[in-house]
Write an enzyme that holds these catalytic residues in place. Structure first.
Site, mmCIF file in Angstrom:
data_model
loop_
_atom_site.group_PDB
_atom_site.id
_atom_site.type_symbol
_atom_site.label_atom_id
_atom_site.label_comp_id
_atom_site.label_asym_id
_atom_site.label_seq_id
_atom_site.Cartn_x
_atom_site.Cartn_y
_atom_site.Cartn_z
ATOM 1 N N SER A 24 0.848 -1.205 0.000
ATOM 2 C CA SER A 24 0.000 0.000 0.000
ATOM 3 C C SER A 24 0.874 1.243 0.000
ATOM 4 O O SER A 24 2.001 1.233 0.529
ATOM 5 C CB SER A 24 -0.858 -0.031 1.267
ATOM 6 O OG SER A 24 -1.393 1.233 1.529
ATOM 7 N N TYR A 38 -1.484 -0.939 11.040
ATOM 8 C CA TYR A 38 -1.721 -1.522 9.707
ATOM 9 C C TYR A 38 -0.600 -1.096 8.746
ATOM 10 O O TYR A 38 -0.001 -1.919 8.049
ATOM 11 C CB TYR A 38 -3.093 -1.070 9.180
ATOM 12 C CG TYR A 38 -3.244 -1.214 7.698
ATOM 13 C CD1 TYR A 38 -3.471 -2.468 7.120
ATOM 14 C CD2 TYR A 38 -3.125 -0.113 6.833
ATOM 15 C CE1 TYR A 38 -3.580 -2.606 5.741
ATOM 16 C CE2 TYR A 38 -3.238 -0.248 5.467
ATOM 17 C CZ TYR A 38 -3.467 -1.488 4.924
ATOM 18 O OH TYR A 38 -3.566 -1.627 3.553
ATOM 19 N N LYS A 95 2.574 -3.310 6.735
ATOM 20 C CA LYS A 95 2.919 -3.305 5.301
ATOM 21 C C LYS A 95 4.420 -3.031 5.142
ATOM 22 O O LYS A 95 5.095 -3.655 4.318
ATOM 23 C CB LYS A 95 2.096 -2.262 4.539
ATOM 24 C CG LYS A 95 0.627 -2.612 4.418
ATOM 25 C CD LYS A 95 0.391 -3.834 3.529
ATOM 26 C CE LYS A 95 -1.036 -4.291 3.505
ATOM 27 N NZ LYS A 95 -1.272 -5.598 2.911
HETATM 28 N N1 UFG Z 1 -13.390 10.231 3.611
HETATM 29 C C1 UFG Z 1 -14.457 11.012 3.976
HETATM 30 N N2 UFG Z 1 -15.535 10.404 4.533
HETATM 31 C C2 UFG Z 1 -15.610 9.059 4.730
HETATM 32 C C3 UFG Z 1 -14.504 8.246 4.351
HETATM 33 C C4 UFG Z 1 -13.410 8.880 3.802
HETATM 34 O O1 UFG Z 1 -14.425 12.233 3.805
HETATM 35 O O2 UFG Z 1 -16.623 8.578 5.272
HETATM 36 C C5 UFG Z 1 -12.211 10.861 3.003
HETATM 37 C C6 UFG Z 1 -10.941 10.677 3.808
HETATM 38 O O3 UFG Z 1 -10.818 11.683 4.762
HETATM 39 C C7 UFG Z 1 -9.892 10.767 2.705
HETATM 40 C C8 UFG Z 1 -10.596 10.202 1.459
HETATM 41 O O4 UFG Z 1 -11.980 10.254 1.749
HETATM 42 O O5 UFG Z 1 -9.598 12.097 2.456
HETATM 43 C C9 UFG Z 1 -10.226 8.767 1.181
HETATM 44 O O6 UFG Z 1 -10.412 8.014 2.355
HETATM 45 P P1 UFG Z 1 -10.415 6.420 2.336
HETATM 46 O O7 UFG Z 1 -10.701 5.979 3.733
HETATM 47 O O8 UFG Z 1 -11.299 5.924 1.261
HETATM 48 O O9 UFG Z 1 -8.948 6.067 1.910
HETATM 49 P P2 UFG Z 1 -7.557 6.463 2.598
HETATM 50 O O10 UFG Z 1 -6.832 7.296 1.620
HETATM 51 O O11 UFG Z 1 -7.713 7.007 3.956
HETATM 52 O O12 UFG Z 1 -6.964 5.017 2.816
HETATM 53 C C10 UFG Z 1 -6.359 4.343 1.768
HETATM 54 C C11 UFG Z 1 -6.489 2.832 1.981
HETATM 55 C C12 UFG Z 1 -5.739 2.396 3.213
HETATM 56 C C13 UFG Z 1 -4.332 2.914 3.181
HETATM 57 C C14 UFG Z 1 -4.312 4.406 2.938
HETATM 58 C C15 UFG Z 1 -2.932 4.921 2.767
HETATM 59 O O13 UFG Z 1 -7.855 2.492 2.123
HETATM 60 O O14 UFG Z 1 -5.714 0.994 3.229
HETATM 61 O O15 UFG Z 1 -5.030 4.715 1.745
HETATM 62 O O16 UFG Z 1 -2.904 6.307 2.684
HETATM 63 F F1 UFG Z 1 -3.701 2.669 4.344
#
Ligand code: UFG
Length: 335
Positions: free
Chosen positions: A123, A148, A152
């Site tokens: 990741s 997590y 990785k």
């Molecule tokens: N977000 C919202 N509301 C939600 C969920 C997410 O606004 O209900 C936003 C988050 O703040 C972020 C974006 O949407 O800005 C993406 O969030 P995700 O949770 O979909 O994805 P992330 O980028 O946080 O996480 C992903 C992978 C993880 C990994 C991470 C590394 O899902 O497994 O990238 O940066 F660890």
């Protein structure tokens, strides 16, 4: 070529299995069904019209792993997905994450046949809080943002030590950015057993009425509209990158190889832009409110994909619009 896919009934694994079967690989899946459903097996068979072998197995149980490889010594390649993946849960139960993700990796590397292609599902989280975007693979590991993320990094480091210590080890670590979407059939997709943590599955569940409202985590970031920027990649594209990785390892002259590749589109999209795009693509309104920042979120993270394009010859093909439509199609079908 017979490929073992660990975690092959999960969200990413199931799409990769379908792609492998389409490309005439034969597939053996092991999965402990902790965060996946056995019904995916029928869906994979329906989509691909091909047979495959499935075994319920826990990679943290040494005896099970040893016996599995004694019975399956003809496996010619491994793609390793099986792992726990919730950032939030990992903060609450760190030992569970270290135990599961790291032990699984160690036992797999210990007992799998030597010298065969090995692809690890990593990741972009290994980079930690990065200052410069797009992120390239030379970016050193950052401070892990969660247990997590740390697992990785540790798994990649274990691969590296194994590579250094052996005369024949061929491995690739694929560092995914934000996988979204589903197979066009609508038969397989992301199906979190608990409340979704990721943006797109949460959003589709809100639109279909399963959840009330989406909270956008913060709109005071220094970005185009104040919301975080990510690199959302269609799971179909992501699946293809695994075929490219296996083919690359197969075509090597050398018996010893290890490299890591970013798997993203190279394009950064804000949360609000994604919501608007979803509304345009599907004609559906998304109920959302602006909430507080989510601790640990990076302001901006998107991939530099030059190395992947050059060495693996892989590049994303699907648009964000297609990815979001497929996610919506999955939500409708799946319900
Ligand atoms: N977000 C919202 N509301 C939600 C969920 C997410 O606004 O209900 C936003 C988050 O703040 C972020 C974006 O949407 O800005 C993406 O969030 P995700 O949770 O979909 O994805 P992330 O980028 O946080 O996480 C992903 C992978 C993880 C990994 C991470 C590394 O899902 O497994 O990238 O940066 F660890």
């Amino acid at each position: 070529m017979k490929i073992l896919v660990t975690g092959g009934l999960g969200y990413l694994g199931s799409h990769v299995v379908v792609d492998l079967l389409k490309n005439s690989f034969s597939v053996v899946i092991i999965d402990n069904l902790i965060n996946s459903d056995i019904s995916s097996l029928d869906c994979i068979t329906n989509i691909s019209n091909k047979n495959l072998v499935f075994e319920k197995l826990d990679l943290t149980k040494e005896k099970q792993v040893e016996e599995f490889f004694n019975r399956n010594s003809d496996i010619e390649g491994v793609i390793h997905f099986a792992a726990l993946k919730s950032v939030r849960e990992s903060i609450k139960y760190p030992l569970k994450y270290y135990h599961n993700n790291v032990t699984g990796m160690i036992l797999l590397l210990e007992y799998m046949p030597k010298g065969i292609p090995f692809v690890f599902s990593s990741s972009c989280t290994v980079y930690g809080a990065v200052e410069n975007n797009p992120i390239d693979e030379n970016t050193p590991y950052g401070n892990p943002q969660s247990p997590y993320a740390h697992t990785k990094q540790i798994c990649e480091i274990i691969m590296n030590s194994k590579f250094k210590s052996e005369v024949n080890f061929k491995g690739i670590s694929l560092r995914y950015f934000n996988p979204i979407g589903a197979h066009p059939s609508g038969l397989i997709g992301e199906n979190p057993k608990n409340k979704p943590e990721n943006l797109v599955p949460y959003l589709t569940q809100v639109v279909s009425g399963r959840r009330e409202e989406l909270t956008v985590f913060g709109n005071d970031y220094l970005t185009i509209d104040g919301t975080c920027i990510r690199d959302y990649i269609h799971v179909m594209d992501l699946a293809d990158s695994h075929i490219a990785a296996i083919n690359h390892l197969n075509n090597l002259k050398s018996k010893k190889y290890l490299d890591d590749f970013n798997i993203g589109t190279g394009k950064g999209i804000s949360v609000i832009q994604l919501i608007k795009m979803f509304e345009e693509s599907t004609g559906k309104k998304v109920q959302y409110k602006i909430g507080k920042r989510r601790p640990g979120d990076l302001e901006v993270a998107y991939a530099n994909t030059k190395k992947t394009e050059k060495i693996l010859g892989w590049k994303s093909k699907y648009t964000l619009d297609e990815a979001l439509q497929s996610a919506w199609n999955w939500e409708l079908n799946h319900q």
